[in-house]
Design a protein around this motif. Structure first.
Motif, PDB file in Angstrom:
ATOM      1  N   LEU A   1       0.823  -1.208   0.000  1.00  0.00           N
ATOM      2  CA  LEU A   1       0.000   0.000   0.000  1.00  0.00           C
ATOM      3  C   LEU A   1       0.858   1.260   0.000  1.00  0.00           C
ATOM      4  O   LEU A   1       0.516   2.255  -0.654  1.00  0.00           O
ATOM      5  N   ALA A   2       1.974   1.234   0.709  1.00  0.00           N
ATOM      6  CA  ALA A   2       2.892   2.385   0.710  1.00  0.00           C
ATOM      7  C   ALA A   2       3.475   2.599  -0.688  1.00  0.00           C
ATOM      8  O   ALA A   2       3.572   3.732  -1.166  1.00  0.00           O
ATOM      9  N   MET A   3       3.857   1.508  -1.355  1.00  0.00           N
ATOM     10  CA  MET A   3       4.400   1.630  -2.706  1.00  0.00           C
ATOM     11  C   MET A   3       3.317   2.068  -3.676  1.00  0.00           C
ATOM     12  O   MET A   3       3.583   2.853  -4.592  1.00  0.00           O
ATOM     13  N   ARG A   4       2.096   1.602  -3.494  1.00  0.00           N
ATOM     14  CA  ARG A   4       0.987   2.040  -4.345  1.00  0.00           C
ATOM     15  C   ARG A   4       0.855   3.559  -4.282  1.00  0.00           C
ATOM     16  O   ARG A   4       0.709   4.214  -5.320  1.00  0.00           O
ATOM     17  N   ALA A   5       0.916   4.120  -3.082  1.00  0.00           N
ATOM     18  CA  ALA A   5       0.805   5.578  -2.926  1.00  0.00           C
ATOM     19  C   ALA A   5       1.945   6.290  -3.654  1.00  0.00           C
ATOM     20  O   ALA A   5       1.721   7.313  -4.326  1.00  0.00           O
ATOM     21  N   ARG A   6       3.161   5.765  -3.544  1.00  0.00           N
ATOM     22  CA  ARG A   6       4.300   6.376  -4.236  1.00  0.00           C
ATOM     23  C   ARG A   6       4.128   6.307  -5.749  1.00  0.00           C
ATOM     24  O   ARG A   6       4.420   7.266  -6.467  1.00  0.00           O
ATOM     25  N   LEU A   7       3.650   5.173  -6.242  1.00  0.00           N
ATOM     26  CA  LEU A   7       3.469   5.030  -7.682  1.00  0.00           C
ATOM     27  C   LEU A   7       2.315   5.883  -8.192  1.00  0.00           C
ATOM     28  O   LEU A   7       2.389   6.449  -9.286  1.00  0.00           O
ATOM     29  N   HIS A   8       1.258   6.014  -7.409  1.00  0.00           N
ATOM     30  CA  HIS A   8       0.166   6.908  -7.806  1.00  0.00           C
ATOM     31  C   HIS A   8       0.675   8.346  -7.940  1.00  0.00           C
ATOM     32  O   HIS A   8       0.272   9.067  -8.860  1.00  0.00           O
ATOM     33  N   ALA A   9       1.571   8.766  -7.030  1.00  0.00           N
ATOM     34  CA  ALA A   9       2.151  10.109  -7.118  1.00  0.00           C
ATOM     35  C   ALA A   9       2.979  10.250  -8.399  1.00  0.00           C
ATOM     36  O   ALA A   9       2.907  11.282  -9.091  1.00  0.00           O
ATOM     37  N   LEU A  10       3.761   9.220  -8.738  1.00  0.00           N
ATOM     38  CA  LEU A  10       4.545   9.240  -9.974  1.00  0.00           C
ATOM     39  C   LEU A  10       3.629   9.295 -11.196  1.00  0.00           C
ATOM     40  O   LEU A  10       3.871  10.063 -12.135  1.00  0.00           O
TER      41      LEU A  10
ATOM     42  N   VAL B   1       3.336  -4.966  -8.800  1.00  0.00           N
ATOM     43  CA  VAL B   1       3.031  -3.667  -8.204  1.00  0.00           C
ATOM     44  C   VAL B   1       2.583  -2.661  -9.272  1.00  0.00           C
ATOM     45  O   VAL B   1       1.751  -1.793  -8.994  1.00  0.00           O
ATOM     46  N   ALA B   2       3.080  -2.786 -10.502  1.00  0.00           N
ATOM     47  CA  ALA B   2       2.638  -1.901 -11.579  1.00  0.00           C
ATOM     48  C   ALA B   2       1.161  -2.125 -11.890  1.00  0.00           C
ATOM     49  O   ALA B   2       0.396  -1.164 -12.027  1.00  0.00           O
ATOM     50  N   LEU B   3       0.765  -3.385 -11.995  1.00  0.00           N
ATOM     51  CA  LEU B   3      -0.654  -3.670 -12.269  1.00  0.00           C
ATOM     52  C   LEU B   3      -1.536  -3.250 -11.100  1.00  0.00           C
ATOM     53  O   LEU B   3      -2.633  -2.732 -11.306  1.00  0.00           O
ATOM     54  N   ASP B   4      -1.044  -3.446  -9.865  1.00  0.00           N
ATOM     55  CA  ASP B   4      -1.803  -2.974  -8.698  1.00  0.00           C
ATOM     56  C   ASP B   4      -2.015  -1.466  -8.785  1.00  0.00           C
ATOM     57  O   ASP B   4      -3.134  -0.980  -8.603  1.00  0.00           O
ATOM     58  N   ALA B   5      -0.947  -0.728  -9.073  1.00  0.00           N
ATOM     59  CA  ALA B   5      -1.052   0.736  -9.147  1.00  0.00           C
ATOM     60  C   ALA B   5      -1.969   1.168 -10.294  1.00  0.00           C
ATOM     61  O   ALA B   5      -2.798   2.065 -10.130  1.00  0.00           O
ATOM     62  N   ALA B   6      -1.834   0.513 -11.444  1.00  0.00           N
ATOM     63  CA  ALA B   6      -2.660   0.882 -12.596  1.00  0.00           C
ATOM     64  C   ALA B   6      -4.139   0.596 -12.346  1.00  0.00           C
ATOM     65  O   ALA B   6      -5.006   1.409 -12.679  1.00  0.00           O
ATOM     66  N   LEU B   7      -4.433  -0.551 -11.753  1.00  0.00           N
ATOM     67  CA  LEU B   7      -5.830  -0.937 -11.548  1.00  0.00           C
ATOM     68  C   LEU B   7      -6.505  -0.200 -10.397  1.00  0.00           C
ATOM     69  O   LEU B   7      -7.736  -0.167 -10.328  1.00  0.00           O
ATOM     70  N   THR B   8      -5.723   0.398  -9.511  1.00  0.00           N
ATOM     71  CA  THR B   8      -6.308   1.149  -8.397  1.00  0.00           C
ATOM     72  C   THR B   8      -6.204   2.656  -8.586  1.00  0.00           C
ATOM     73  O   THR B   8      -6.718   3.410  -7.761  1.00  0.00           O
ATOM     74  N   TYR B   9      -5.568   3.091  -9.671  1.00  0.00           N
ATOM     75  CA  TYR B   9      -5.474   4.522  -9.946  1.00  0.00           C
ATOM     76  C   TYR B   9      -6.878   5.055 -10.218  1.00  0.00           C
ATOM     77  O   TYR B   9      -7.681   4.395 -10.888  1.00  0.00           O
ATOM     78  N   PRO B  10      -7.211   6.243  -9.690  1.00  0.00           N
ATOM     79  CA  PRO B  10      -8.599   6.718  -9.794  1.00  0.00           C
ATOM     80  C   PRO B  10      -9.063   7.127 -11.194  1.00  0.00           C
ATOM     81  O   PRO B  10     -10.257   7.330 -11.393  1.00  0.00           O
ATOM     82  N   GLU B  11      -8.146   7.229 -12.138  1.00  0.00           N
ATOM     83  CA  GLU B  11      -8.531   7.556 -13.515  1.00  0.00           C
ATOM     84  C   GLU B  11      -8.101   6.434 -14.444  1.00  0.00           C
ATOM     85  O   GLU B  11      -7.177   5.684 -14.123  1.00  0.00           O
ATOM     86  N   GLU B  12      -8.755   6.338 -15.586  1.00  0.00           N
ATOM     87  CA  GLU B  12      -8.399   5.306 -16.551  1.00  0.00           C
ATOM     88  C   GLU B  12      -7.068   5.673 -17.216  1.00  0.00           C
ATOM     89  O   GLU B  12      -6.914   6.758 -17.765  1.00  0.00           O
ATOM     90  N   LEU B  13      -6.135   4.717 -17.163  1.00  0.00           N
ATOM     91  CA  LEU B  13      -4.830   4.919 -17.778  1.00  0.00           C
ATOM     92  C   LEU B  13      -4.804   4.358 -19.190  1.00  0.00           C
ATOM     93  O   LEU B  13      -5.745   3.663 -19.609  1.00  0.00           O
ATOM     94  N   GLY B  14      -3.717   4.611 -19.891  1.00  0.00           N
ATOM     95  CA  GLY B  14      -3.578   4.138 -21.270  1.00  0.00           C
ATOM     96  C   GLY B  14      -3.361   2.648 -21.382  1.00  0.00           C
ATOM     97  O   GLY B  14      -3.582   2.059 -22.428  1.00  0.00           O
ATOM     98  N   GLY B  15      -2.930   2.010 -20.307  1.00  0.00           N
ATOM     99  CA  GLY B  15      -2.745   0.571 -20.352  1.00  0.00           C
ATOM    100  C   GLY B  15      -1.810   0.073 -19.280  1.00  0.00           C
ATOM    101  O   GLY B  15      -1.199   0.837 -18.531  1.00  0.00           O
TER     102      GLY B  15
END
Length: 146
Positions: free
Chosen positions: A95-104, A129-143
């Motif tokens: 979860l800590a890394m997810r927050a860091r990746l969401h900021a990036l 962790v990349a897929l976790d961050a992408a799938l939990t990001y609040p906006e739709e990403l490019g992939g």
């Protein structure tokens, strides 16, 4: 005239366990994008002790003596099942890394102007962790790339 164009897309790519971003400098063809206006971001995971390797020690000198070895890792592995089954992971570290990746990701969205122009991916632990961050990001990403 012909020249470089400003990147309009970003690929954030996360390395595997115990590696670092600089390892990809030996393999530039991994990200050969044939002149595409793509910015490739290769962060390096922080060095962390791994719970599953609690007995792995390294000598740090007279004052520090023996210390647990640290690995570049995106999260803490609790178990090491040697590929026979999935390892347990420390949710708090994920979860800590997810927050860091969401900021990036947010910074890259600001840079390119659209979350659908940001792609997140990785190899092995970095993929997880990349897929976790992408799938939990609040906006739709490019992939997502795994």
């Amino acid at each position: 005239g012909v020249g470089r164009v400003a990147p309009t897309w970003t690929l954030i790519y996360l390395h595997s366990f115990s590696n670092k971003a600089a390892d990809y400098t030996h393999f530039p063809h991994y990200f050969g994008v044939s002149g595409a206006a793509l910015r490739v971001v290769l962060p390096t995971a922080p060095q962390q002790e791994q719970t599953c390797f609690k007995d792995w020690m390294v000598w740090k000198g007279g004052k520090l003596q023996w210390r647990r070895i640290k690995f570049n890792s995106w999260f803490d592995y609790l178990t090491d099942r040697a590929g026979k089954a999935e390892n347990d992971i420390d949710l708090e570290s994920l979860l800590a890394m997810r927050a860091r990746l969401h900021a990036l990701i947010r910074r890259e969205v600001q840079r390119v102007g659209d979350p659908k122009r940001v792609i997140v991916g990785g190899a092995s632990q970095g993929c997880c962790v990349a897929l976790d961050a992408a799938l939990t990001y609040p906006e739709e990403l490019g992939g997502g790339v795994g």
